[in-house]
Design an enzyme around this catalytic site. Sequence first.
Site, short mmCIF file in Angstrom:
data_model
loop_
_atom_site.label_atom_id
_atom_site.label_comp_id
_atom_site.label_asym_id
_atom_site.label_seq_id
_atom_site.Cartn_x
_atom_site.Cartn_y
_atom_site.Cartn_z
N CYS A 105 0.60 -0.84 0.03
CA CYS A 105 0.11 -0.12 -0.03
C CYS A 105 0.66 1.58 -0.22
O CYS A 105 1.50 1.57 -0.87
CB CYS A 105 -0.58 -0.19 0.90
SG CYS A 105 -1.99 0.67 1.23
N HIS A 110 -3.54 -5.59 0.96
CA HIS A 110 -2.98 -5.76 2.34
C HIS A 110 -2.81 -7.25 2.71
O HIS A 110 -3.86 -7.83 3.47
CB HIS A 110 -4.13 -5.02 3.51
CG HIS A 110 -3.73 -3.70 2.97
ND1 HIS A 110 -2.14 -3.38 3.81
CD2 HIS A 110 -4.21 -2.68 2.69
CE1 HIS A 110 -2.79 -1.56 4.34
NE2 HIS A 110 -3.76 -1.15 3.00
N GLU A 146 -1.02 -8.67 5.42
CA GLU A 146 -0.76 -8.61 6.33
C GLU A 146 -1.73 -8.72 7.11
O GLU A 146 -2.13 -8.73 8.43
CB GLU A 146 0.23 -8.10 6.92
CG GLU A 146 -0.63 -5.70 6.81
CD GLU A 146 -0.03 -5.36 6.03
OE1 GLU A 146 -0.47 -5.69 4.68
OE2 GLU A 146 -1.28 -4.19 5.86
#
Lengths: 239, 84
Positions: free
Chosen positions: A89, A206, A208
């Site tokens: 990002c 994302h 994560e």
Amino acid sequence: MSAPTFGVVVFPGSNCDHDAYHAVKHVLGEKATFLWHKDTDLQGVDVVVLPGGFSYGDYLRCGAISQFSSIMKEVVRHAERGGHVIGICNGFQVLTETGLLPGALLRNRSLKFVCKQVRLRVENAETDFTRRYEQGKVLQIPVAHGEGNFYTDSDTLRELEDNGRVVFRYVDENGEATEAANPNGSLNNIAGIVNSRGNVLGMMPHPERVVENLLGSDDGLGVFASLAESITGSVPALS
Amino acid sequence: MFKAIVTVKLRPSILDPEGKAIEHALQSLDFQQLSDVRVGKEIELTVDAADRDAAEQAVDDACRKLLANPVMEDYTIELQELTS
């Protein structure tokens, strides 16, 4: 080789740094440390993670000011030595501003901040960031950005496409890269790319945020597991 | 001393969604004669330089390194000599 260490860079305004740290340390079970933007030493980490957020308030352009922080000089050196760097990002925006990856991330076509689950197709499962995935697998990973509209000139676009450097692409539920599945207007539905050497990856979604079933999915864990495997040459045990 | 006004805009080949949104709003207000809206930003700075060429060079260098991103943006520089 011993267990890899992941260094998560913290800029003023980073806000996905703890998520990345959690994914690596607590879910994957590898070593992780934070690297402050004023640091001038990477502490010997194997992988640098440039996390999501709004570094330096996104002033001027997203990622524009971060590229001149002390830590980024070391990150560039690390990448030039062949060290692994992943930008997620805002981290992807920092990588394009720094010139470690080509192109730029423009304002979303809709002008709106887009925060939703999207589908990504793994376009190249032979990179150090994706070797734990099957080629063509469709992952569900969230995006959350206002400037994720990948743009580059047509020569660079061809170069990326022809050399397997488009790693992730936005697709619909049938795995097709349609206009409707494109959340931000990116050229060719591009969600993530790798540099020509294959050691620097940038992606807008994302991974994560989806690393354990408690969070709804662990589709993103493969990115971190792939990196760990690429560095050690051994397969980390996933629970 | 010079005052520099740097104007940064998306390159003409790049769609400017903000400009498009403004254009649509203008049309809905019946400004039919207004079109091709492009939005940019203006950066003002003071330059301590001996002459106009040196000032221009310093600002141009700053534009290439930081103020504009040549992948997506063009810039223009306007210089005014400051009289003290």
